[in-house]
Structures are given as C-alpha cells and as structure tokens.
Design a protein around this motif. Structure first.
Motif, PDB file in Angstrom:
ATOM      1  N   ALA A 169      -3.213   4.643  10.740  1.00  0.00           N
ATOM      2  CA  ALA A 169      -2.919   4.217  12.204  1.00  0.00           C
ATOM      3  C   ALA A 169      -4.323   3.574  12.890  1.00  0.00           C
ATOM      4  O   ALA A 169      -4.112   2.601  13.325  1.00  0.00           O
ATOM      5  N   VAL A 170      -5.210   4.162  12.509  1.00  0.00           N
ATOM      6  CA  VAL A 170      -6.695   3.575  12.984  1.00  0.00           C
ATOM      7  C   VAL A 170      -7.178   2.253  12.213  1.00  0.00           C
ATOM      8  O   VAL A 170      -7.374   1.509  12.782  1.00  0.00           O
ATOM      9  N   VAL A 171      -6.795   2.245  10.815  1.00  0.00           N
ATOM     10  CA  VAL A 171      -7.048   0.942  10.136  1.00  0.00           C
ATOM     11  C   VAL A 171      -6.229   0.023  10.635  1.00  0.00           C
ATOM     12  O   VAL A 171      -6.647  -1.166  11.174  1.00  0.00           O
ATOM     13  N   ASN A 172      -5.023  -0.038  10.920  1.00  0.00           N
ATOM     14  CA  ASN A 172      -3.922  -0.696  11.701  1.00  0.00           C
ATOM     15  C   ASN A 172      -4.364  -1.361  12.765  1.00  0.00           C
ATOM     16  O   ASN A 172      -4.475  -2.581  13.199  1.00  0.00           O
ATOM     17  N   TYR A 173      -4.700  -0.390  13.760  1.00  0.00           N
ATOM     18  CA  TYR A 173      -5.195  -0.631  15.073  1.00  0.00           C
ATOM     19  C   TYR A 173      -6.427  -1.637  15.157  1.00  0.00           C
ATOM     20  O   TYR A 173      -6.286  -2.519  15.660  1.00  0.00           O
ATOM     21  N   VAL A 174      -7.621  -1.252  14.363  1.00  0.00           N
ATOM     22  CA  VAL A 174      -8.766  -2.065  14.193  1.00  0.00           C
ATOM     23  C   VAL A 174      -8.283  -3.351  13.582  1.00  0.00           C
ATOM     24  O   VAL A 174      -8.886  -4.483  13.957  1.00  0.00           O
TER      25      VAL A 174
ATOM     26  N   VAL B  81      -1.253  -1.191   6.598  1.00  0.00           N
ATOM     27  CA  VAL B  81      -1.755   0.034   5.784  1.00  0.00           C
ATOM     28  C   VAL B  81      -0.651   1.273   6.071  1.00  0.00           C
ATOM     29  O   VAL B  81      -0.112   1.543   7.144  1.00  0.00           O
ATOM     30  N   THR B  82      -0.245   1.857   4.916  1.00  0.00           N
ATOM     31  CA  THR B  82       0.571   2.998   4.816  1.00  0.00           C
ATOM     32  C   THR B  82      -0.168   4.232   4.627  1.00  0.00           C
ATOM     33  O   THR B  82      -1.298   4.195   3.716  1.00  0.00           O
ATOM     34  N   ALA B  83       0.410   5.282   4.861  1.00  0.00           N
ATOM     35  CA  ALA B  83      -0.228   6.829   4.577  1.00  0.00           C
ATOM     36  C   ALA B  83      -0.120   6.682   3.152  1.00  0.00           C
ATOM     37  O   ALA B  83      -1.220   7.284   2.764  1.00  0.00           O
ATOM     38  N   GLU B  84       0.588   6.124   2.282  1.00  0.00           N
ATOM     39  CA  GLU B  84       0.614   6.191   0.872  1.00  0.00           C
ATOM     40  C   GLU B  84      -0.584   5.112   0.273  1.00  0.00           C
ATOM     41  O   GLU B  84      -1.072   5.826  -0.733  1.00  0.00           O
ATOM     42  N   ASP B  85      -0.990   4.370   0.863  1.00  0.00           N
ATOM     43  CA  ASP B  85      -1.936   3.504   0.498  1.00  0.00           C
ATOM     44  C   ASP B  85      -3.193   4.349   0.582  1.00  0.00           C
ATOM     45  O   ASP B  85      -4.322   4.239  -0.209  1.00  0.00           O
ATOM     46  N   VAL B  86      -3.337   5.084   1.822  1.00  0.00           N
ATOM     47  CA  VAL B  86      -4.315   6.008   1.940  1.00  0.00           C
ATOM     48  C   VAL B  86      -4.456   7.089   0.716  1.00  0.00           C
ATOM     49  O   VAL B  86      -5.488   7.347   0.290  1.00  0.00           O
ATOM     50  N   ALA B  87      -3.301   7.601   0.813  1.00  0.00           N
ATOM     51  CA  ALA B  87      -3.478   8.881  -0.227  1.00  0.00           C
ATOM     52  C   ALA B  87      -3.852   8.402  -1.648  1.00  0.00           C
ATOM     53  O   ALA B  87      -4.407   8.978  -2.316  1.00  0.00           O
ATOM     54  N   GLY B  88      -3.445   7.197  -1.769  1.00  0.00           N
ATOM     55  CA  GLY B  88      -3.795   6.399  -3.184  1.00  0.00           C
ATOM     56  C   GLY B  88      -5.462   5.990  -3.441  1.00  0.00           C
ATOM     57  O   GLY B  88      -5.932   6.169  -4.416  1.00  0.00           O
ATOM     58  N   SER B  89      -6.122   6.343  -2.170  1.00  0.00           N
ATOM     59  CA  SER B  89      -7.565   5.961  -2.244  1.00  0.00           C
ATOM     60  C   SER B  89      -8.263   7.350  -2.313  1.00  0.00           C
ATOM     61  O   SER B  89      -9.494   7.176  -2.270  1.00  0.00           O
TER      62      SER B  89
END
Length: 152
Positions: free
Chosen positions: A126-131, A143-151
């Motif tokens: 959410a914050v990455v998409n906002y910025v 960006v999705t939560a899945e993208d973040v989980a993969g990182s």
C-alpha cells in the motif's frame, strides 16, 4: 546577596545567593522553553496517530506515508537535509522499479531503518503504491502483497 521572606519557614528568612539566583533563573527559563516547544510539538502532531505494539496499525498507503514516512521525507515527498539527508520521493526515477522501494522498506538503506519489518506485506504494498503514484510519480504498475512476500 538578596534576602527573601519564606512563608514555609514561619517568618524565618532564606538567604538567596547570586549563584542560587542564577540557577533558579536558568531553571525557570528551561521550564518555559520546554512548555513552549511542547505546545508547538503537540500542535504540529495534530491528526497524527500512534500505533500500539511493535507493528504499524495504519492500513492505507496514505495513512502509512503520513504517520511513518512523512516525518523524514516531508508531507509532499520533497525530502530534507538537516540532521541527516532524507532523499526526495517526489519525481524520483528510482521508484520506477517497484522492487527498489520494497527492498529499501524491508532492509533499510544508509540512515533509513528497515521499517518494513514492522509492516505486513499488504501495508508495504500500500505505501509503495502510494509513493509511486503521488508526488509527481506516475508508476501505475501496482505492487501486490505477493510481490512483497517474495522479497522478504
């Protein structure tokens, strides 16, 4: 040397030396300054909420940015220089690669702490998409939560 009557000592007098008078003046000035700065700090923080526990409770990117990021990167993402260097997020070409801000949030960089460790995958997304879609940035590949989980 000054003599002041003291109501606490039943008519006895307290002798106040020049040294103790200066110390009292310093204490009074410090207390006044503290009250002045505290009132300004409270006024500046109006509308800002604090999360409880070890994780942030804000859900939206806008809330997270306002309560977590804006203190350093400023309200319009313009960045700041002072006690440290806080890079501008406004019109920032580094944000084009969505993995970049995810990595910075999760691992930190230079003076930036890894605040993503106190956020869920959904909050980071959410914050990455906002910025990436505000402050003159127009990177709309979400960006999705899945993208973040993969990182992680």
């Amino acid at each position: 040397m000054t003599i002041h009557p003291s109501p606490l000592n039943s008519g006895r007098h307290v002798i106040m030396t020049t040294q103790s008078s200066r110390a009292l003046s310093r204490l009074t000035a410090t207390a006044a300054f503290s009250l002045f700065t505290l009132s300004g700090a409270l006024a500046d923080s109006a509308g800002v909420t604090f999360s409880s526990g070890n994780n942030f409770t804000e859900k939206t990117g806008e809330e997270l940015y306002a309560n977590v990021c804006a203190a350093c990167h400023m309200s319009e993402g313009q960045g700041a220089v002072g006690a440290g260097h806080y890079p501008a997020l406004a019109k920032n070409a580094n944000l084009e690669a969505s993995g970049y801000p995810i990595t910075i949030l999760l691992n930190g960089l230079k003076g930036m702490p890894p605040v993503g460790k106190m956020m869920s995958d959904d909050q980071i997304a959410a914050v990455v998409n906002y910025v990436r879609t505000h402050f003159g940035n127009n990177y709309e590949d979400a960006v999705t939560a899945e993208d973040v989980a993969g990182s992680r």
